[in-house]
Motif scaffolding. Structure first.
Motif, PDB file in Angstrom:
ATOM      1  N   MET A   1       0.862  -1.185   0.000  1.00 15.98           N
ATOM      2  CA  MET A   1       0.000   0.000   0.000  1.00 15.98           C
ATOM      3  C   MET A   1       0.895   1.231   0.000  1.00 15.98           C
ATOM      4  SD  MET A   1      -2.989   1.069   2.708  1.00 15.98           S
ATOM      5  CE  MET A   1      -1.789   1.262   4.034  1.00 15.98           C
ATOM      6  N   ARG A   2       0.727   2.049  -1.001  1.00 12.50           N
ATOM      7  CA  ARG A   2       1.618   3.196  -1.126  1.00 12.50           C
ATOM      8  C   ARG A   2       1.164   4.398  -0.304  1.00 12.50           C
ATOM      9  NH1 ARG A   2       1.988   3.811  -7.501  1.00 12.50           N
ATOM     10  NH2 ARG A   2      -0.215   3.310  -7.233  1.00 12.50           N
ATOM     11  N   SER A   3      -0.129   4.585  -0.114  1.00 14.94           N
ATOM     12  CA  SER A   3      -0.617   5.761   0.588  1.00 14.94           C
ATOM     13  C   SER A   3      -1.957   5.465   1.246  1.00 14.94           C
ATOM     14  CB  SER A   3      -0.762   6.938  -0.378  1.00 14.94           C
ATOM     15  OG  SER A   3      -1.396   8.015   0.256  1.00 14.94           O
ATOM     16  N   LEU A   4      -2.132   5.976   2.464  1.00 14.32           N
ATOM     17  CA  LEU A   4      -3.408   5.799   3.155  1.00 14.32           C
ATOM     18  C   LEU A   4      -4.539   6.474   2.404  1.00 14.32           C
ATOM     19  CD1 LEU A   4      -4.703   4.650   5.750  1.00 14.32           C
ATOM     20  CD2 LEU A   4      -4.252   6.855   6.838  1.00 14.32           C
ATOM     21  N   ARG A   5      -4.207   7.508   1.645  1.00  8.00           N
ATOM     22  CA  ARG A   5      -5.240   8.209   0.893  1.00  8.00           C
ATOM     23  C   ARG A   5      -5.897   7.322  -0.157  1.00  8.00           C
ATOM     24  NH1 ARG A   5      -2.263  13.446  -1.244  1.00  8.00           N
ATOM     25  NH2 ARG A   5      -0.638  11.873  -1.500  1.00  8.00           N
ATOM     26  N   HIS A   6      -5.177   6.287  -0.586  1.00 10.82           N
ATOM     27  CA  HIS A   6      -5.710   5.380  -1.608  1.00 10.82           C
ATOM     28  C   HIS A   6      -6.261   4.090  -1.003  1.00 10.82           C
ATOM     29  CE1 HIS A   6      -3.992   8.055  -4.566  1.00 10.82           C
ATOM     30  NE2 HIS A   6      -2.789   7.931  -4.018  1.00 10.82           N
ATOM     31  N   PHE A   7      -6.367   4.053   0.313  1.00 11.40           N
ATOM     32  CA  PHE A   7      -6.832   2.839   0.992  1.00 11.40           C
ATOM     33  C   PHE A   7      -8.244   3.070   1.525  1.00 11.40           C
ATOM     34  CE2 PHE A   7      -7.273   0.009   4.654  1.00 11.40           C
ATOM     35  CZ  PHE A   7      -6.846  -1.202   4.109  1.00 11.40           C
ATOM     36  N   ASP A   8      -9.134   2.148   1.228  1.00 14.43           N
ATOM     37  CA  ASP A   8     -10.510   2.227   1.709  1.00 14.43           C
ATOM     38  C   ASP A   8     -10.538   1.781   3.175  1.00 14.43           C
ATOM     39  OD1 ASP A   8     -13.184   2.074   2.253  1.00 14.43           O
ATOM     40  OD2 ASP A   8     -13.706   0.800   0.545  1.00 14.43           O
ATOM     41  N   LEU A   9     -10.779   2.733   4.088  1.00  9.86           N
ATOM     42  CA  LEU A   9     -10.738   2.412   5.511  1.00  9.86           C
ATOM     43  C   LEU A   9     -11.844   1.451   5.932  1.00  9.86           C
ATOM     44  CD1 LEU A   9      -9.820   5.900   7.031  1.00  9.86           C
ATOM     45  CD2 LEU A   9      -8.322   3.966   6.522  1.00  9.86           C
ATOM     46  N   ASN A  10     -12.890   1.321   5.116  1.00 10.43           N
ATOM     47  CA  ASN A  10     -13.928   0.332   5.420  1.00 10.43           C
ATOM     48  C   ASN A  10     -13.370  -1.086   5.404  1.00 10.43           C
ATOM     49  OD1 ASN A  10     -16.329   1.983   5.745  1.00 10.43           O
ATOM     50  ND2 ASN A  10     -16.134   2.442   3.562  1.00 10.43           N
ATOM     51  N   LEU A  11     -12.280  -1.273   4.675  1.00 12.88           N
ATOM     52  CA  LEU A  11     -11.676  -2.615   4.601  1.00 12.88           C
ATOM     53  C   LEU A  11     -11.102  -3.042   5.945  1.00 12.88           C
ATOM     54  CD1 LEU A  11      -9.890  -2.440   1.121  1.00 12.88           C
ATOM     55  CD2 LEU A  11     -12.070  -3.530   1.688  1.00 12.88           C
ATOM     56  N   LEU A  12     -10.810  -2.090   6.829  1.00 11.17           N
ATOM     57  CA  LEU A  12     -10.308  -2.447   8.158  1.00 11.17           C
ATOM     58  C   LEU A  12     -11.371  -3.200   8.953  1.00 11.17           C
ATOM     59  CD1 LEU A  12      -8.364   0.792   9.159  1.00 11.17           C
ATOM     60  CD2 LEU A  12      -7.477  -1.304   8.097  1.00 11.17           C
ATOM     61  N   LEU A  13     -12.628  -2.809   8.778  1.00  9.01           N
ATOM     62  CA  LEU A  13     -13.720  -3.528   9.446  1.00  9.01           C
ATOM     63  C   LEU A  13     -13.822  -4.947   8.918  1.00  9.01           C
ATOM     64  CD1 LEU A  13     -16.451  -0.728   9.412  1.00  9.01           C
ATOM     65  CD2 LEU A  13     -15.207  -1.574  11.404  1.00  9.01           C
ATOM     66  N   VAL A  14     -13.635  -5.077   7.622  1.00  5.13           N
ATOM     67  CA  VAL A  14     -13.667  -6.413   7.013  1.00  5.13           C
ATOM     68  C   VAL A  14     -12.527  -7.266   7.546  1.00  5.13           C
ATOM     69  CG1 VAL A  14     -13.435  -7.683   4.837  1.00  5.13           C
ATOM     70  CG2 VAL A  14     -14.828  -5.597   4.935  1.00  5.13           C
ATOM     71  N   PHE A  15     -11.327  -6.674   7.590  1.00  2.97           N
ATOM     72  CA  PHE A  15     -10.160  -7.404   8.083  1.00  2.97           C
ATOM     73  C   PHE A  15     -10.377  -7.871   9.525  1.00  2.97           C
ATOM     74  CE2 PHE A  15      -6.163  -7.233  10.481  1.00  2.97           C
ATOM     75  CZ  PHE A  15      -5.426  -8.196   9.806  1.00  2.97           C
ATOM     76  N   GLU A  16     -10.863  -6.989  10.372  1.00  2.60           N
ATOM     77  CA  GLU A  16     -11.051  -7.343  11.785  1.00  2.60           C
ATOM     78  C   GLU A  16     -12.096  -8.440  11.933  1.00  2.60           C
ATOM     79  OE1 GLU A  16     -12.437  -7.374  15.831  1.00  2.60           O
ATOM     80  OE2 GLU A  16     -13.653  -6.771  14.114  1.00  2.60           O
ATOM     81  N   ALA A  17     -13.167  -8.371  11.171  1.00  2.00           N
ATOM     82  CA  ALA A  17     -14.213  -9.392  11.253  1.00  2.00           C
ATOM     83  C   ALA A  17     -13.693 -10.750  10.762  1.00  2.00           C
ATOM     84  CB  ALA A  17     -15.427  -8.965  10.440  1.00  2.00           C
ATOM     85  N   LEU A  18     -12.935 -10.750   9.686  1.00  6.10           N
ATOM     86  CA  LEU A  18     -12.383 -12.005   9.163  1.00  6.10           C
ATOM     87  C   LEU A  18     -11.381 -12.617  10.147  1.00  6.10           C
ATOM     88  CD1 LEU A  18     -11.880 -11.076   5.405  1.00  6.10           C
ATOM     89  CD2 LEU A  18     -13.285 -12.966   6.277  1.00  6.10           C
ATOM     90  N   MET A  19     -10.572 -11.778  10.765  1.00  4.16           N
ATOM     91  CA  MET A  19      -9.608 -12.297  11.733  1.00  4.16           C
ATOM     92  C   MET A  19     -10.303 -12.853  12.971  1.00  4.16           C
ATOM     93  SD  MET A  19      -6.520 -12.079  10.558  1.00  4.16           S
ATOM     94  CE  MET A  19      -5.448 -12.075  12.013  1.00  4.16           C
ATOM     95  N   ARG A  20     -11.427 -12.271  13.300  1.00  5.10           N
ATOM     96  CA  ARG A  20     -12.156 -12.733  14.480  1.00  5.10           C
ATOM     97  C   ARG A  20     -12.922 -14.026  14.188  1.00  5.10           C
ATOM     98  NH1 ARG A  20     -16.779 -10.149  15.283  1.00  5.10           N
ATOM     99  NH2 ARG A  20     -15.805  -8.224  14.552  1.00  5.10           N
ATOM    100  N   GLU A  21     -13.538 -14.101  13.016  1.00  2.00           N
ATOM    101  CA  GLU A  21     -14.398 -15.243  12.703  1.00  2.00           C
ATOM    102  C   GLU A  21     -13.645 -16.388  12.012  1.00  2.00           C
ATOM    103  OE1 GLU A  21     -17.417 -15.460  13.746  1.00  2.00           O
ATOM    104  OE2 GLU A  21     -17.500 -13.416  14.519  1.00  2.00           O
ATOM    105  N   ARG A  22     -12.591 -16.025  11.247  1.00  2.00           N
ATOM    106  CA  ARG A  22     -11.852 -17.015  10.447  1.00  2.00           C
ATOM    107  C   ARG A  22     -12.803 -17.810   9.536  1.00  2.00           C
ATOM    108  NH1 ARG A  22      -6.947 -17.808  13.500  1.00  2.00           N
ATOM    109  NH2 ARG A  22      -6.648 -15.787  14.532  1.00  2.00           N
ATOM    110  N   HIS A  23     -13.848 -17.110   9.074  1.00  2.00           N
ATOM    111  CA  HIS A  23     -14.862 -17.775   8.252  1.00  2.00           C
ATOM    112  C   HIS A  23     -15.563 -16.686   7.452  1.00  2.00           C
ATOM    113  CE1 HIS A  23     -18.424 -20.121   7.144  1.00  2.00           C
ATOM    114  NE2 HIS A  23     -17.742 -21.207   7.495  1.00  2.00           N
ATOM    115  N   VAL A  24     -15.556 -16.805   6.112  1.00  2.00           N
ATOM    116  CA  VAL A  24     -16.084 -15.757   5.252  1.00  2.00           C
ATOM    117  C   VAL A  24     -17.579 -15.553   5.470  1.00  2.00           C
ATOM    118  CG1 VAL A  24     -16.500 -15.076   2.852  1.00  2.00           C
ATOM    119  CG2 VAL A  24     -14.281 -16.030   3.508  1.00  2.00           C
TER     120      VAL A  24
END
Length: 307
Positions: A1-24
């Motif tokens: 990732m080159r810049s936070l400006r180009h990163f969709d911060l909503n994806l952090l919620l997705v990442f946290e949920a996937l790490m917690r559930e380990r199930h799509v």
């Protein structure tokens, strides 16, 4: 990732949920997303971070070392955002030790404040108040800098700077006060008789009050002579009691003076406007729960107090 400006911060919620559930599927349900939408979000995460993040194994989805290292950082960031975006804590008068600073008129401090404070202390025993005069600096600076929480009782016609919020609070009829032995003033005054009398009035140290009486007289091609300008009502009333002058003041203030001094109430000209008092606070702190509570208490008290 080159810049936070180009990163969709909503994806952090997705990442946290996937790490917690380990199930799509379960993660999608937690986020109220469809499974395809979550799978697409995971793909975007992998591309943005250049890491698979979660790899399917015989024990289900397992995080990569990069994902494990990133998880506490994401959780901390989300917790900080959640705390920052949460509404302000509610104000609890029963346990608050808040000290409020009010800039007020003589009328509020003398006529209403003692009973108002007595009432509040029955259910907010640890709060306290400082009372200050309304000076030129109050509306221009003190409200914005939180040196004053609220201005109470200023006339609605007062000139106000930008950024402050003024709300109607209480209306009070004006009456005239004359010495008990002043034979030159009857029980009521016409506008012409009113103009001919010498007057005592309060000095406007705030520099904000309109001259509503002068404006009223001017509309009738009349003027008056003010022989004394005083800083407070009691001093002005004492001058009235010892001279042939009259003063114009709110009715409930005048009612107190007739029990204290040799003065009497005189019905004023019907042309005189009523006093329309307001509450004023700064827009920067309009959502402060304590200020909102105080404004509600003052408004409710004024409704019960007015007669």
């Amino acid at each position: 990732m080159r810049s936070l400006r180009h990163f969709d911060l909503n994806l952090l919620l997705v990442f946290e949920a996937l790490m917690r559930e380990r199930h799509v599927t379960r993660a999608a349900e937690k986020l109220h997303l469809s499974q395809p939408a979550l799978s697409h979000a995971l793909k975007r995460l992998r591309e943005a971070l250049d890491d698979p993040l979660l790899v399917r194994t015989g024990n289900g989805l397992q995080p990569t070392p990069r994902a494990l290292a990133l998880l506490p950082v994401v959780q901390q960031a989300l917790a900080l955002l959640q705390a920052g975006l949460a509404p302000p804590e509610s104000f609890t008068p029963a346990t608050s030790t808040r000290r409020f600073t009010l800039a007020t008129t003589d009328y509020f401090e003398e006529v209403m404040y003692p009973a108002f404070l007595s009432q509040l202390l029955t259910y907010a025993p640890e709060i306290s108040f400082s009372i200050e005069l309304i000076t030129p600096d109050v509306l221009s600076d003190a409200l914005e800098q939180r040196q004053v929480d609220m201005v109470v009782g200023l006339d609605s016609q007062s000139a106000l700077p930008t950024g402050v919020i003024q709300t109607p609070w209480m209306d009070e009829a004006l009456v005239c006060l004359a010495a008990a032995d002043n034979d030159g003033v009857g029980e009521a005054l016409t506008i012409e008789q009113f103009a001919r009398q010498p007057h005592v009035e309060l000095a406007d140290i705030s520099g904000l009050l309109p001259s509503s009486i002068e404006n009223c007289l001017a509309q009738h091609q009349l003027s008056r002579r003010v022989i004394s300008k005083n800083l407070n009502y009691i001093a002005a009333a004492r001058v009235v009691s010892l001279t042939d002058a009259i003063m114009t003041l709110p009715r409930q203030m005048a009612e107190r003076f007739i029990t204290m001094l040799p003065v009497r109430i005189v019905v004023p000209p019907q042309e005189l406007p009523a006093l329309n008092m307001t509450l004023i606070q700064h827009g920067l702190y309009a959502n402060d729960p304590a200020i909102a509570w105080l404004a509600n208490e003052l408004t409710a008290f004024a409704k019960r107090f007015g007669r």
